[in-house]
Design a protein around this motif. Structure first.
Motif, short mmCIF file in Angstrom:
data_model
loop_
_atom_site.label_atom_id
_atom_site.label_comp_id
_atom_site.label_asym_id
_atom_site.label_seq_id
_atom_site.Cartn_x
_atom_site.Cartn_y
_atom_site.Cartn_z
N UNK A 139 0.97 -1.26 0.08
CA UNK A 139 -0.09 -0.09 -0.16
C UNK A 139 0.97 1.15 0.14
N UNK A 140 0.56 2.18 -0.73
CA UNK A 140 1.28 3.61 -0.85
C UNK A 140 0.67 4.55 0.21
N UNK A 141 1.37 5.12 0.81
CA UNK A 141 1.03 6.10 1.73
C UNK A 141 2.02 7.28 1.48
N UNK A 142 1.22 8.49 0.96
CA UNK A 142 2.09 9.83 0.70
C UNK A 142 2.29 10.59 2.05
N UNK A 143 3.40 10.61 2.54
CA UNK A 143 4.09 11.19 3.49
C UNK A 143 3.99 12.73 3.41
N UNK A 144 4.60 13.33 2.21
CA UNK A 144 4.35 14.60 1.74
C UNK A 144 4.22 14.76 0.49
N UNK A 145 4.44 16.00 -0.04
CA UNK A 145 4.15 16.24 -1.60
C UNK A 145 5.20 15.32 -2.53
N UNK A 146 6.15 15.01 -1.79
CA UNK A 146 7.36 14.32 -2.61
C UNK A 146 7.70 12.99 -2.03
N UNK A 147 7.29 12.72 -0.77
CA UNK A 147 7.68 11.08 -0.47
C UNK A 147 6.33 10.30 -0.28
N UNK A 148 6.88 9.17 -0.59
CA UNK A 148 5.62 8.04 -0.55
C UNK A 148 6.33 6.89 -0.05
N UNK A 149 5.61 6.36 1.02
CA UNK A 149 5.92 5.09 1.71
C UNK A 149 5.33 3.89 0.95
N UNK A 150 6.06 2.86 0.55
CA UNK A 150 5.31 1.59 0.07
C UNK A 150 5.51 0.37 1.23
N UNK A 151 4.53 -0.12 1.60
CA UNK A 151 4.79 -1.18 2.61
C UNK A 151 3.51 -2.05 2.59
N UNK A 152 3.82 -3.21 3.26
CA UNK A 152 2.60 -4.06 3.41
C UNK A 152 1.33 -3.43 4.32
N UNK A 153 0.22 -3.80 3.85
CA UNK A 153 -1.05 -3.18 4.38
C UNK A 153 -1.01 -3.53 5.86
N UNK A 154 -0.89 -4.57 6.15
CA UNK A 154 -1.22 -5.23 7.73
C UNK A 154 -0.01 -5.92 8.36
N UNK A 155 0.97 -6.48 7.60
CA UNK A 155 1.97 -7.44 8.18
C UNK A 155 3.23 -6.92 7.96
N UNK A 156 3.94 -6.76 9.11
CA UNK A 156 5.26 -6.21 9.08
C UNK A 156 6.18 -7.21 8.25
N UNK A 157 6.95 -6.32 7.39
CA UNK A 157 7.93 -7.28 6.46
C UNK A 157 9.36 -7.24 7.27
N UNK A 158 9.42 -6.85 8.55
CA UNK A 158 10.74 -6.97 9.21
C UNK A 158 11.04 -8.36 9.39
N UNK A 159 12.20 -8.76 9.09
CA UNK A 159 12.86 -10.09 9.28
C UNK A 159 12.14 -11.12 8.50
N UNK A 160 11.31 -10.85 7.73
CA UNK A 160 10.43 -11.85 6.70
C UNK A 160 11.24 -12.11 5.30
N UNK A 161 11.01 -13.28 4.73
CA UNK A 161 11.55 -13.55 3.48
C UNK A 161 10.30 -13.38 2.67
N UNK A 162 10.31 -12.40 1.91
CA UNK A 162 9.24 -11.72 1.09
C UNK A 162 9.29 -12.21 -0.42
N UNK A 163 8.00 -12.54 -1.10
CA UNK A 163 7.75 -13.13 -2.31
C UNK A 163 6.74 -12.15 -2.92
N UNK A 164 7.21 -11.02 -3.77
CA UNK A 164 6.12 -10.30 -4.63
C UNK A 164 5.86 -11.08 -5.66
N UNK A 165 4.29 -11.39 -5.90
CA UNK A 165 3.84 -12.16 -6.97
C UNK A 165 2.80 -10.90 -7.70
N UNK A 166 2.90 -11.13 -8.87
CA UNK A 166 1.93 -10.34 -9.84
C UNK A 166 1.68 -11.16 -11.17
N UNK A 167 0.78 -10.67 -11.94
CA UNK A 167 0.18 -11.38 -13.00
C UNK A 167 1.22 -10.93 -14.26
N UNK A 168 1.89 -9.88 -14.01
CA UNK A 168 2.79 -9.25 -15.01
C UNK A 168 4.01 -8.43 -14.41
#
Length: 285
Positions: free
Chosen positions: A180-209
């Motif tokens: 989920x994107x969260x706009x912190x300011x006019x130029x800064x955007x944070x992208x992070x998982x919506x509910x689950x903390x990625x800290x210490x996790x092995x992450x796999x991002x999956x998509x159709x394309x």
């Protein structure tokens, strides 16, 4: 039944042939001096399965030629990757609905169409024959399992792909979320998982394309900053345009894989089993 394919779907067609236990017919391709495409296939049967990913304009023309070459057969068209499908509605006056134009053209002379993980299922309505979407989320989940990651977190790049990510995660009963994107300011955007903390996790991002991979690379950098232990990426259609593969690896993504719907060097996952299953299920109806 016999199977023919266009040039950019030869490997997948051979795999489907093995899964179904039906012959793969040799098809020869050439180009006339003026640039026109030429196709010639061997002897066909009463029923023909045409496997053709529309990855560029040439493959669109080859698909039309293959349909006509099998004119005396009942034809099922498998389009693992349907080019032009992302322009699925009118965005500006005077533009075509490209997905509609291509679907209508491909519908002539066939009895049924199958596509794989189409970006918008609504495109299926543009076909003039029965058309179905096949998901290979389980196959991607199988690949994730083969990575032997410790308690992986499966992430969709946005909410729209959350259902696909859930299908992947269901294979191993893994945690699943979307970015989920969260706009912190006019130029800064944070992208992070919506509910689950990625800290210490092995992450796999999956998509159709994965096309240019720009947003995915940005997300990977931010996940690293948030403490992700490792990041991997897996998709159905690996277009990987404009240096996307090196962009993603440079962003700290440990592995980037795709399926053979769009055949290239990253195609470590096959759609053959899912397609063969759909063909067999249709035959038993």
């Amino acid at each position: 039944m016999k199977i023919i394919s266009t040039e950019r779907s030869q490997v997948l067609a051979a795999r489907i042939s093995e899964k179904l236990g039906v012959p793969l017919v040799e098809t020869k391709f050439a180009r006339f001096p003026d640039g026109e495409m030429h196709l010639r296939c061997g002897e066909l049967d009463d029923e023909t399965l045409i496997v053709s990913s529309v990855v560029n304009n040439d493959m669109l023309v080859q698909t039309l030629l293959a349909i006509d070459a099998a004119d005396r057969s009942r034809k099922t068209l498998v389009v693992p990757y349907l080019g032009y499908s992302r322009q699925d509605r009118l965005f500006a006056p005077g533009e075509p609905i490209s997905a509609r134009a291509v679907a209508r053209a491909l519908s002539n002379g066939i009895e049924r169409a199958l596509v794989v993980n189409i970006h918008d299922p609504g495109v299926l309505d543009y076909f003039g024959v029965p058309a179905d979407d096949i998901t290979i989320a389980p196959a991607i989940g199988g690949y994730v399992g083969d990575l032997r990651l410790k308690d992986p977190l499966i992430l969709a790049p946005d909410e729209g792909a959350a259902g696909f990510a859930a299908g992947v995660a269901a294979v191993g009963g893994w945690d699943c979320d979307h970015l989920e994107k969260t706009r912190l300011s006019g130029e800064d955007v944070r992208i992070a998982p919506k509910t689950i903390d990625a800290g210490g996790r092995e992450v796999v991002i999956v998509d159709d394309i994965i096309s240019t991979g720009g947003t995915l690379a940005t997300a990977a950098c931010m996940l690293r900053e948030q403490g992700a232990a490792s990041i991997h990426a897996a998709c159905v259609h690996g277009v990987l345009a404009s240096g996307a593969y090196t962009r993603l690896r440079a962003a700290g993504i440990s592995s980037v894989v795709s399926s053979d719907t769009y055949e290239n060097a990253s195609s470590f996952i096959s759609a053959a089993n899912a397609i063969a299953t759909a063909i067999r299920d249709d035959a038993h109806r």
